[in-house]
Design an enzyme around this catalytic site. Structure first.
Site, mmCIF file in Angstrom:
data_model
loop_
_atom_site.group_PDB
_atom_site.id
_atom_site.type_symbol
_atom_site.label_atom_id
_atom_site.label_comp_id
_atom_site.label_asym_id
_atom_site.label_seq_id
_atom_site.Cartn_x
_atom_site.Cartn_y
_atom_site.Cartn_z
ATOM 1 C CB CYS A 45 -1.004 -0.044 1.253
ATOM 2 S SG CYS A 45 -2.107 -1.418 1.092
ATOM 3 C CG ASP A 139 -24.034 8.251 -12.886
ATOM 4 O OD1 ASP A 139 -23.243 7.862 -12.245
ATOM 5 O OD2 ASP A 139 -24.550 7.622 -13.777
#
Length: 218
Positions: A45, A139
């Site tokens: 990470c 959206d």
């Protein structure tokens, strides 16, 4: 039920390294990438966050906001950012959610609903399912979900390629073929009949009646 492509991305409030946000409000009219991490100070990470910091101008150019998530408290993030910069040359220049109460991880189906307790008592293996990428449209619908194992670093160049495809196909009645890259030929969407296709595209190459190849629209 697990989240799938087309679902509305769940809204939430959370503390981040850039202040408290409400997710849908933070996205606004942009696209967004939410990518999650099992814990702070994990090796794979660390490389990912540094790479994303360097790649952020490419996301900005596409009007895409980036936000990370880690199942650890906020007060650990600054020291982790120091490590990320020292080892990768890139310092996170986007918010990282401190999901120490597991709310977002559970809301997005990355951890079981009954997960609780001190996040610092959990190991990366306990949170190994918190390795998702969600691409979310203006959206607020989910356009892409990818789940990676802890031992495999994510290919964020591929995420950019997918976003290029998603943004192209959102604006034009086309689909993109295997391994497509920006500027290459595309396929007329199956929902467009030949009469309408002639109005939109003129002519096309047709190796099969269901494969209609045209230059990428601009």
């Amino acid at each position: 039920m697990p989240l799938t492509i087309g679902d509305n991305a769940p809204d939430f409030e959370a503390d981040t390294t850039q202040g408290r946000i409400r997710f849908h409000e933070w996205i606004g009219d942009a696209w967004a990438v939410l990518f999650s991490h099992p814990k702070d100070f994990t090796p794979v990470c660390t490389t990912e966050l540094g790479y994303m910091a360097r790649l952020k101008p490419e996301f900005d150019r596409r009007s895409v906001k980036i936000i990370g998530l880690s199942v650890d408290p906020l007060d650990r993030k600054e020291a982790w950012a120091d490590d990320i910069e020292a080892t990768t040359g890139g310092r996170p220049n986007f918010p990282i959610i401190a999901d120490s109460g597991y709310e977002v991880a559970k809301l997005y189906g990355m951890l079981p609903a009954d997960t609780s307790g001190d996040p610092l008592a959990r190991t990366p293996a306990d949170n190994q399912t918190v390795r998702n990428v969600f691409v979310i449209g203006p959206d607020k619908a989910i356009k892409l979900i990818l789940v990676y194992p802890m031992t495999t670093g994510r290919n964020f160049d591929e995420i950019l390629r997918v976003i290029d495809s998603l943004q192209l196909t959102a604006n034009h009645k086309v689909a993109t073929p295997a391994n497509w890259k920006q500027g290459e030929n595309v396929i007329i969407a199956g929902s467009v009949n030949n009469e309408d296709a002639k109005q939109l595209f003129g002519t096309w190459d047709e190796p099969k009646p269901y494969i209609r190849i045209v230059p990428q629209p601009t």
